[in-house]
Design a protein around this motif. Structure first.
Motif, mmCIF file in Angstrom:
data_model
loop_
_atom_site.group_PDB
_atom_site.id
_atom_site.type_symbol
_atom_site.label_atom_id
_atom_site.label_comp_id
_atom_site.label_asym_id
_atom_site.label_seq_id
_atom_site.Cartn_x
_atom_site.Cartn_y
_atom_site.Cartn_z
ATOM 1 N N MET A 296 36.564 37.790 57.715
ATOM 2 C CA MET A 296 37.546 36.728 57.470
ATOM 3 C C MET A 296 38.900 37.279 57.071
ATOM 4 N N VAL A 297 39.151 38.543 57.341
ATOM 5 C CA VAL A 297 40.368 39.152 56.806
ATOM 6 C C VAL A 297 41.178 39.879 57.875
ATOM 7 N N TRP A 298 40.779 39.748 59.172
ATOM 8 C CA TRP A 298 41.374 40.654 60.155
ATOM 9 C C TRP A 298 42.885 40.497 60.293
ATOM 10 N N VAL A 299 43.428 39.307 59.981
ATOM 11 C CA VAL A 299 44.858 39.094 60.213
ATOM 12 C C VAL A 299 45.721 39.904 59.237
ATOM 13 N N HIS A 300 45.117 40.460 58.167
ATOM 14 C CA HIS A 300 45.971 41.263 57.275
ATOM 15 C C HIS A 300 46.508 42.517 57.968
ATOM 16 N N HIS A 301 45.948 42.864 59.136
ATOM 17 C CA HIS A 301 46.532 43.959 59.923
ATOM 18 C C HIS A 301 47.723 43.468 60.734
ATOM 19 N N MET A 302 47.940 42.144 60.741
ATOM 20 C CA MET A 302 48.922 41.539 61.645
ATOM 21 C C MET A 302 49.908 40.662 60.883
ATOM 22 N N PHE A 303 50.106 40.935 59.585
ATOM 23 C CA PHE A 303 51.025 40.105 58.796
ATOM 24 C C PHE A 303 52.417 40.054 59.417
ATOM 25 N N THR A 304 52.825 41.138 60.076
ATOM 26 C CA THR A 304 54.179 41.166 60.638
ATOM 27 C C THR A 304 54.219 40.688 62.089
ATOM 28 N N LEU A 307 52.523 35.243 62.703
ATOM 29 C CA LEU A 307 51.597 34.107 62.786
ATOM 30 C C LEU A 307 51.995 32.986 61.833
ATOM 31 N N GLY A 308 52.954 33.256 60.956
ATOM 32 C CA GLY A 308 53.453 32.195 60.080
ATOM 33 C C GLY A 308 52.908 32.303 58.670
ATOM 34 N N PRO A 309 53.595 31.656 57.710
ATOM 35 C CA PRO A 309 53.240 31.803 56.292
ATOM 36 C C PRO A 309 51.867 31.241 55.942
ATOM 37 N N VAL A 310 51.428 30.178 56.622
ATOM 38 C CA VAL A 310 50.133 29.583 56.262
ATOM 39 C C VAL A 310 49.001 30.547 56.595
ATOM 40 N N ALA A 311 49.001 31.042 57.849
ATOM 41 C CA ALA A 311 47.960 31.993 58.258
ATOM 42 C C ALA A 311 47.990 33.220 57.349
ATOM 43 N N ASN A 312 49.193 33.752 57.112
ATOM 44 C CA ASN A 312 49.298 34.950 56.275
ATOM 45 C C ASN A 312 48.732 34.700 54.880
ATOM 46 N N SER A 313 49.017 33.524 54.302
ATOM 47 C CA SER A 313 48.545 33.237 52.940
ATOM 48 C C SER A 313 47.026 33.149 52.888
ATOM 49 N N ILE A 314 46.442 32.466 53.875
ATOM 50 C CA ILE A 314 44.981 32.306 53.890
ATOM 51 C C ILE A 314 44.308 33.673 53.949
ATOM 52 N N PHE A 315 44.795 34.517 54.871
ATOM 53 C CA PHE A 315 44.146 35.819 55.034
ATOM 54 C C PHE A 315 44.451 36.745 53.858
ATOM 55 N N ALA A 316 45.598 36.551 53.208
ATOM 56 C CA ALA A 316 45.902 37.347 52.013
ATOM 57 C C ALA A 316 44.888 37.051 50.913
ATOM 58 N N ILE A 317 44.588 35.759 50.710
ATOM 59 C CA ILE A 317 43.647 35.383 49.649
ATOM 60 C C ILE A 317 42.251 35.918 49.968
ATOM 61 N N SER A 369 47.586 43.701 50.705
ATOM 62 C CA SER A 369 47.108 42.355 51.053
ATOM 63 C C SER A 369 48.157 41.286 50.759
ATOM 64 N N ILE A 370 49.250 41.651 50.096
ATOM 65 C CA ILE A 370 50.294 40.671 49.774
ATOM 66 C C ILE A 370 51.300 40.672 50.927
ATOM 67 N N PRO A 371 51.376 39.573 51.701
ATOM 68 C CA PRO A 371 52.195 39.613 52.924
ATOM 69 C C PRO A 371 53.640 40.033 52.675
ATOM 70 N N ALA A 372 54.267 39.506 51.620
ATOM 71 C CA ALA A 372 55.677 39.832 51.386
ATOM 72 C C ALA A 372 55.849 41.326 51.154
ATOM 73 N N ALA A 373 54.909 41.920 50.418
ATOM 74 C CA ALA A 373 54.983 43.360 50.175
ATOM 75 C C ALA A 373 54.642 44.125 51.450
ATOM 76 N N ASP A 374 53.693 43.573 52.214
ATOM 77 C CA ASP A 374 53.245 44.271 53.419
ATOM 78 C C ASP A 374 54.377 44.418 54.435
ATOM 79 N N PHE A 375 55.336 43.481 54.425
ATOM 80 C CA PHE A 375 56.482 43.629 55.326
ATOM 81 C C PHE A 375 57.209 44.941 55.056
ATOM 82 N N GLN A 376 57.177 45.392 53.793
ATOM 83 C CA GLN A 376 57.792 46.683 53.471
ATOM 84 C C GLN A 376 56.869 47.849 53.819
#
Length: 616
Positions: A296-304, A307-317, A369-376
């Motif tokens: 249930m976590v595969w999108v954390h490889h694709m935060f950038t 896919l949008g903030p909703v998808a990113n938040s769900i997979f981050a949690i 796992s934190i999308p905002a940080a992952d952008f960096q």
């Protein structure tokens, strides 16, 4: 009468290439893993040589991309996976009190398919160049075909991984059935050793994850070889589709890799702490939960990927949630060590070093796992540092621990403790020297997969230290291989139970006899052998009288089937479809022979039981 069958006796090399004995297949997996580990390690050292100083021109451009791609692919699919299967083959049937795996023939087929897939992929170095699209094979980079037909790199990736993937998949099915169906009387699920539990969950993950990569590779093969458009946006395809398919496989894959290492640590820590594993049932539950959440976590490889903030938040949690069962495991290991009579044998040094190192890797994982940080962090050396801390600092340390622990059971010889400790310290210090600075290189902005960097940005020191560390790890690995060679020349005189072990594999001689257990043992509790020892018994209580033991016959067909697909792979790659036809024909003929020829196996009679041991 069934008893009239005699053994088809092969000896020497023929015995090894026709074997269906799980212990010998385990040794074959270990040998193959060792070979590919050396290849992948050599590629890693070449990468580090190129990056030791700024503006070097040793391996540039495509060559560097080929090195990074092949290093990643070789290490994960052809070094780590077979090492896990080596221990699963050698140990799981012994731990559950079985005489073999459920499908011995399929077991051999799984090994040979994996092996020819790995060889196929590595022949690319000599046939115009290796795959160079990164180990993740992102489209459209991987779907660009060279129409002139000179460069076939990624075709080797696609076909090699498909063949090896079939082998891994059937291996996973085999162990799933073995653990569910073949346990000794009294071995309930909650009495299984932790390593067997992790092998069970890993096999389940293989069964569910590998079809995704198979689909992705088939689609990529159609794009490259038959001019398809799955990943070609102008013709209605979608690049992001590859990312989804790859990571729906790829994230469970990292749990496929790490869970058996968790299992190995959960065997070694209690043995050398002289007490039972703390919180066994919570360990089992944590293992199952990690396996469940891993999908249930595969999108954390694709935060950038947008896919949008909703998808990113769900997979981050969901990603942060995986830290909870992993934390449960870490605290249980610490509580097992707490108050134990700890012996720092080489195996236990690897196991205890695993715990803090893996926690460091897990910590950077939660940061990622934190999308905002992952952008960096994304696509910088910070990510490289993170996954090497979990794969090398987790999996490889666990595998080395398992090697020193189970070596006497697999080969009947004890690895040298002195050389083992030299191996440990050089490898462990080298590992941290290599990957600790990479966190900071990444935070300073050094991207992944670049073959050089400019001076004057503060990247020189970190890269130089990293290269020195890589050489230290190389020296440590050489010490390990020296240890193996020295040990192999000693007589096979290991005790049945050298570590005062707790589980069933230590109740039989080292190396295990061909039939494993003369009489199927009766399991009376968790840590079955320890329970008997505490009751004052020298060996397990048998669950059956001594009788003749049915054994499967060896077969050359698994190797023939695999070679057929090996030949077919080259046919597809070079668009010479009659060669593919011949290869697939060979495989089908072997399958047909397997179906029509009914081999009943053979029996070991009670009077023979004493003299038949496994000769290595």
């Amino acid at each position: 009468m069934a008893h009239t069958h005699t053994a088809k006796g092969y000896s020497g090399l023929m015995d090894w290439i026709t074997t269906v004995d799980h212990k010998k297949i385990g040794i074959l997996y270990l040998l193959a893993s060792g070979f590919f580990f050396l290849v992948g390690g050599f590629e890693a050292i070449l990468i580090r040589i190129q990056l030791a100083f700024p503006n070097q021109h040793i391996f540039v451009g495509d060559t560097f991309n080929q090195l990074t791609t092949m290093h990643g692919t070789t290490m994960i699919f052809f070094a780590a996976m077979p090492a896990i299967f080596a221990f699963m083959n050698a140990i799981v049937p012994l731990q559950i009190g079985a005489r073999d795996v459920a499908f011995p023939f399929v077991n051999a087929l799984g090994f040979w398919l994996f092996f020819v897939g790995g060889i196929l992929m590595n022949t690319s170095w000599f046939l115009g160049g290796a795959p160079d699209a990164g180990w993740t094979g992102y489209a459209p980079l991987s779907s660009i075909a060279d129409n002139a037909g000179n460069f076939k790199g990624t075709d080797f990736y696609v076909l090699g991984l498909q063949i090896a993937g079939i082998g891994t998949l059937i291996g996973g099915i085999n162990f799933l059935v073995t653990i569910i169906n073949m346990r000794a009387p009294g071995m309930t699920y909650m009495r299984m050793p932790m390593f067997t539990w992790t092998a069970l969950i890993t096999s389940g993950l293989i069964l569910l994850a590998f079809p995704a990569i198979t689909v992705a590779l088939v689609e990529l093969m159609f794009d490259r070889i038959f001019n398809g458009a799955f990943f070609d946006a102008p013709r209605g395809g979608n690049n992001v589709l590859w990312e989804h398919l790859f990571w729906i496989f790829g994230h469970p894959e990292v749990y496929i890799l790490i869970l058996p290492a968790f299992g190995i640590i959960s065997e070694i820590v209690p043995t050398f702490s002289r007490k039972r594993l703390f919180g066994y049932s919570s360990m089992v539950f944590a293992t199952v939960l990690i396996g469940f959440l891993g999908f249930m976590v595969w999108v954390h490889h694709m935060f950038t990927a947008g896919l949008g903030p909703v998808a990113n938040s769900i997979f981050a949690i969901a990603t942060m949630a995986i830290a909870v069962p992993t934390g449960v495991k870490v605290f249980n290991w610490l509580f097992t060590l707490w108050g134990g009579q700890i012996q720092f044998s080489t195996a236990n040094m690897w196991a205890t070093a695993f715990i803090p190192t893996f926690v460091m890797g897990g910590t950077t994982g939660v940061m990622l796992s934190i999308p905002a940080a992952d952008f960096q962090y994304h696509d910088t050396y910070f990510v490289v540092a993170h996954f090497h801390y979990v794969i090398v600092g987790g999996l490889v340390l666990g595998l080395f621990a398992g090697a020193y622990y189970w070596w006497p059971k697999m080969f009947g010889r004890m690895l040298s403790e002195t050389l083992g400790k030299i191996h440990f310290w050089t490898f462990f210090i080298g590992f941290h020297l290599t990957f600790f600075p990479q966190h900071f290189l990444g935070l300073m902005g050094m991207p992944r997969r670049v073959f050089t960097y400019q001076p004057g940005f503060g990247l020189e020191e970190g890269n130089f230290v990293s290269t020195i560390g890589a050489f230290l790890m190389g020296i440590g690995t050489i010490v390990f291989f020296i240890n193996i060679i020295v040990t192999a020349r000693k007589p096979a005189d290991a005790l049945a139970d050298p570590w005062d072990g707790r589980t069933l594999e230590w109740a039989i001689s080292s190396p295990a006899p061909e039939y494993n257990f003369k009489q199927t043992p009766l399991v009376r509790g968790l840590d079955a052998f320890w329970k008997e020892k505490m009751a004052g018994n020298k060996e397990m209580t048998p669950a059956e009288p001594v009788g003749s033991i049915h054994m499967p016959s060896g077969s050359i067909l698994p190797l023939v089937m695999s070679l057929g697909l090996f030949i077919a792979g080259y046919g597809f790659m070079y668009h010479t479809y009659w060669v593919s036809g011949i290869g697939i024909g060979i495989t089908f003929i072997a399958m047909f022979l397997r179906s029509v020829y009914d081999d009943h196996g053979w029996h070991i009679e009670p009077e023979e039981l004493e003299e038949k041991g496994v000769k290595v």
